[in-house]
Design a protein around this motif. Structure first.
Motif, PDB file in Angstrom:
ATOM      1  N   LEU A   1      -6.432   5.881  -0.320  1.00 37.53           N
ATOM      2  CA  LEU A   1      -5.512   4.910  -0.902  1.00 37.53           C
ATOM      3  C   LEU A   1      -4.600   5.634  -1.886  1.00 37.53           C
ATOM      4  O   LEU A   1      -5.056   6.430  -2.697  1.00 37.53           O
ATOM      5  CB  LEU A   1      -6.270   3.803  -1.631  1.00 37.53           C
ATOM      6  CG  LEU A   1      -7.275   3.006  -0.807  1.00 37.53           C
ATOM      7  CD1 LEU A   1      -7.867   1.892  -1.658  1.00 37.53           C
ATOM      8  CD2 LEU A   1      -6.656   2.442   0.445  1.00 37.53           C
TER       9      LEU A   1
ATOM     10  N   TRP B   1     -12.188   7.267   0.281  1.00 34.76           N
ATOM     11  CA  TRP B   1     -13.306   6.356   0.511  1.00 34.76           C
ATOM     12  C   TRP B   1     -13.957   6.650   1.859  1.00 34.76           C
ATOM     13  O   TRP B   1     -13.262   6.934   2.840  1.00 34.76           O
ATOM     14  CB  TRP B   1     -12.814   4.913   0.506  1.00 34.76           C
ATOM     15  CG  TRP B   1     -12.166   4.531  -0.776  1.00 34.76           C
ATOM     16  CD1 TRP B   1     -10.843   4.689  -1.110  1.00 34.76           C
ATOM     17  CD2 TRP B   1     -12.793   3.967  -1.912  1.00 34.76           C
ATOM     18  NE1 TRP B   1     -10.620   4.242  -2.381  1.00 34.76           N
ATOM     19  CE2 TRP B   1     -11.805   3.785  -2.899  1.00 34.76           C
ATOM     20  CE3 TRP B   1     -14.105   3.580  -2.195  1.00 34.76           C
ATOM     21  CZ2 TRP B   1     -12.084   3.243  -4.147  1.00 34.76           C
ATOM     22  CZ3 TRP B   1     -14.381   3.033  -3.430  1.00 34.76           C
ATOM     23  CH2 TRP B   1     -13.378   2.876  -4.403  1.00 34.76           C
TER      24      TRP B   1
ATOM     25  N   ASP C   1      -9.334  -0.211   7.777  1.00 34.61           N
ATOM     26  CA  ASP C   1      -8.996  -1.574   7.363  1.00 34.61           C
ATOM     27  C   ASP C   1     -10.028  -2.220   6.425  1.00 34.61           C
ATOM     28  O   ASP C   1      -9.996  -3.418   6.188  1.00 34.61           O
ATOM     29  CB  ASP C   1      -8.768  -2.457   8.585  1.00 34.61           C
ATOM     30  CG  ASP C   1      -9.986  -2.520   9.496  1.00 34.61           C
ATOM     31  OD1 ASP C   1     -10.968  -1.785   9.256  1.00 34.61           O
ATOM     32  OD2 ASP C   1      -9.954  -3.299  10.466  1.00 34.61           O
ATOM     33  N   ALA C   2     -10.926  -1.417   5.864  1.00 37.19           N
ATOM     34  CA  ALA C   2     -11.956  -1.952   4.957  1.00 37.19           C
ATOM     35  C   ALA C   2     -11.318  -2.518   3.688  1.00 37.19           C
ATOM     36  O   ALA C   2     -10.284  -2.039   3.231  1.00 37.19           O
ATOM     37  CB  ALA C   2     -12.945  -0.851   4.586  1.00 37.19           C
ATOM     38  N   GLU C   3     -11.953  -3.543   3.132  1.00 39.89           N
ATOM     39  CA  GLU C   3     -11.525  -4.057   1.830  1.00 39.89           C
ATOM     40  C   GLU C   3     -12.067  -3.112   0.765  1.00 39.89           C
ATOM     41  O   GLU C   3     -13.273  -2.916   0.663  1.00 39.89           O
ATOM     42  CB  GLU C   3     -12.061  -5.468   1.602  1.00 39.89           C
ATOM     43  CG  GLU C   3     -11.322  -6.505   2.404  1.00 39.89           C
ATOM     44  CD  GLU C   3     -11.653  -7.912   1.968  1.00 39.89           C
ATOM     45  OE1 GLU C   3     -11.830  -8.143   0.757  1.00 39.89           O
ATOM     46  OE2 GLU C   3     -11.741  -8.763   2.853  1.00 39.89           O
ATOM     47  N   LEU C   4     -11.170  -2.530   0.002  1.00 40.75           N
ATOM     48  CA  LEU C   4     -11.557  -1.539  -1.004  1.00 40.75           C
ATOM     49  C   LEU C   4     -10.924  -1.892  -2.340  1.00 40.75           C
ATOM     50  O   LEU C   4      -9.825  -2.464  -2.377  1.00 40.75           O
ATOM     51  CB  LEU C   4     -11.090  -0.145  -0.568  1.00 40.75           C
ATOM     52  CG  LEU C   4     -11.710   0.376   0.720  1.00 40.75           C
ATOM     53  CD1 LEU C   4     -10.956   1.594   1.230  1.00 40.75           C
ATOM     54  CD2 LEU C   4     -13.181   0.697   0.505  1.00 40.75           C
ATOM     55  N   PRO C   5     -11.576  -1.539  -3.432  1.00 43.67           N
ATOM     56  CA  PRO C   5     -10.983  -1.806  -4.745  1.00 43.67           C
ATOM     57  C   PRO C   5      -9.764  -0.911  -4.971  1.00 43.67           C
ATOM     58  O   PRO C   5      -9.762   0.255  -4.585  1.00 43.67           O
ATOM     59  CB  PRO C   5     -12.106  -1.476  -5.722  1.00 43.67           C
ATOM     60  CG  PRO C   5     -13.025  -0.572  -4.984  1.00 43.67           C
ATOM     61  CD  PRO C   5     -12.881  -0.907  -3.530  1.00 43.67           C
ATOM     62  N   GLU C   6      -8.738  -1.494  -5.548  1.00 39.76           N
ATOM     63  CA  GLU C   6      -7.512  -0.753  -5.830  1.00 39.76           C
ATOM     64  C   GLU C   6      -7.127  -0.921  -7.283  1.00 39.76           C
ATOM     65  O   GLU C   6      -7.501  -1.915  -7.917  1.00 39.76           O
ATOM     66  CB  GLU C   6      -6.368  -1.246  -4.950  1.00 39.76           C
ATOM     67  CG  GLU C   6      -6.607  -1.001  -3.473  1.00 39.76           C
ATOM     68  CD  GLU C   6      -5.364  -1.243  -2.648  1.00 39.76           C
ATOM     69  OE1 GLU C   6      -4.303  -0.713  -3.020  1.00 39.76           O
ATOM     70  OE2 GLU C   6      -5.467  -1.952  -1.644  1.00 39.76           O
TER      71      GLU C   6
ATOM     72  N   ARG D   1       2.006   1.120  -3.012  1.00 47.64           N
ATOM     73  CA  ARG D   1       0.659   1.355  -2.475  1.00 47.64           C
ATOM     74  C   ARG D   1       0.764   1.691  -0.993  1.00 47.64           C
ATOM     75  O   ARG D   1       1.481   1.026  -0.252  1.00 47.64           O
ATOM     76  CB  ARG D   1      -0.205   0.105  -2.620  1.00 47.64           C
ATOM     77  CG  ARG D   1      -0.584  -0.224  -4.022  1.00 47.64           C
ATOM     78  CD  ARG D   1      -1.481  -1.476  -4.003  1.00 47.64           C
ATOM     79  NE  ARG D   1      -2.058  -1.713  -5.289  1.00 47.64           N
ATOM     80  CZ  ARG D   1      -1.479  -2.386  -6.275  1.00 47.64           C
ATOM     81  NH1 ARG D   1      -0.290  -2.900  -6.092  1.00 47.64           N
ATOM     82  NH2 ARG D   1      -2.092  -2.560  -7.424  1.00 47.64           N
TER      83      ARG D   1
ATOM     84  N   ARG E   1      -1.827   3.304   2.426  1.00 47.61           N
ATOM     85  CA  ARG E   1      -3.157   3.632   2.937  1.00 47.61           C
ATOM     86  C   ARG E   1      -2.978   4.680   4.033  1.00 47.61           C
ATOM     87  O   ARG E   1      -2.122   4.545   4.886  1.00 47.61           O
ATOM     88  CB  ARG E   1      -3.775   2.353   3.510  1.00 47.61           C
ATOM     89  CG  ARG E   1      -5.227   2.457   3.867  1.00 47.61           C
ATOM     90  CD  ARG E   1      -5.774   1.095   4.236  1.00 47.61           C
ATOM     91  NE  ARG E   1      -6.040   0.320   3.049  1.00 47.61           N
ATOM     92  CZ  ARG E   1      -7.180  -0.323   2.782  1.00 47.61           C
ATOM     93  NH1 ARG E   1      -8.158  -0.306   3.680  1.00 47.61           N
ATOM     94  NH2 ARG E   1      -7.327  -0.989   1.683  1.00 47.61           N
TER      95      ARG E   1
END
Length: 83
Positions: A5, A51, A56-61, A76, A78
């Motif tokens: 990210l 990570w 397409d994983a939900e990750l903290p940003e 931003r 990815r």
């Protein structure tokens, strides 16, 4: 699989040091495999986090900085590694 990210912001004039401090203080809620912070002319700050997750994983940003610390919305992106 891994995903990277990218978070990039431009600080208000003369506030690059404050933006760097703000970035360093941010907690993500989970620890990435790797996290690097860069700076560039015009008070720009770039953060890359690696990570171990699908693309397409939900990750903290990192969030948008509050107030007038930045001159525009954060960019931003990815990325995924290319063999």
């Amino acid at each position: 699989m891994s995903v990277v990210l990218m978070w990039e912001a431009r600080a208000a004039a003369g506030r690059g040091g404050e933006l760097l401090d703000w970035v360093r203080e941010q907690q993500l809620g989970a620890e990435p495999v790797r996290r690097e912070i860069f700076r560039a002319p015009q008070d720009r700050v770039l953060v890359l986090t690696w990570w171990d997750a699908p693309y397409d994983a939900e990750l903290p940003e990192l969030p948008e900085p509050e107030g007038e610390l930045v001159t525009r919305a954060v960019h931003r992106w990815r990325f995924e590694p290319v063999p």
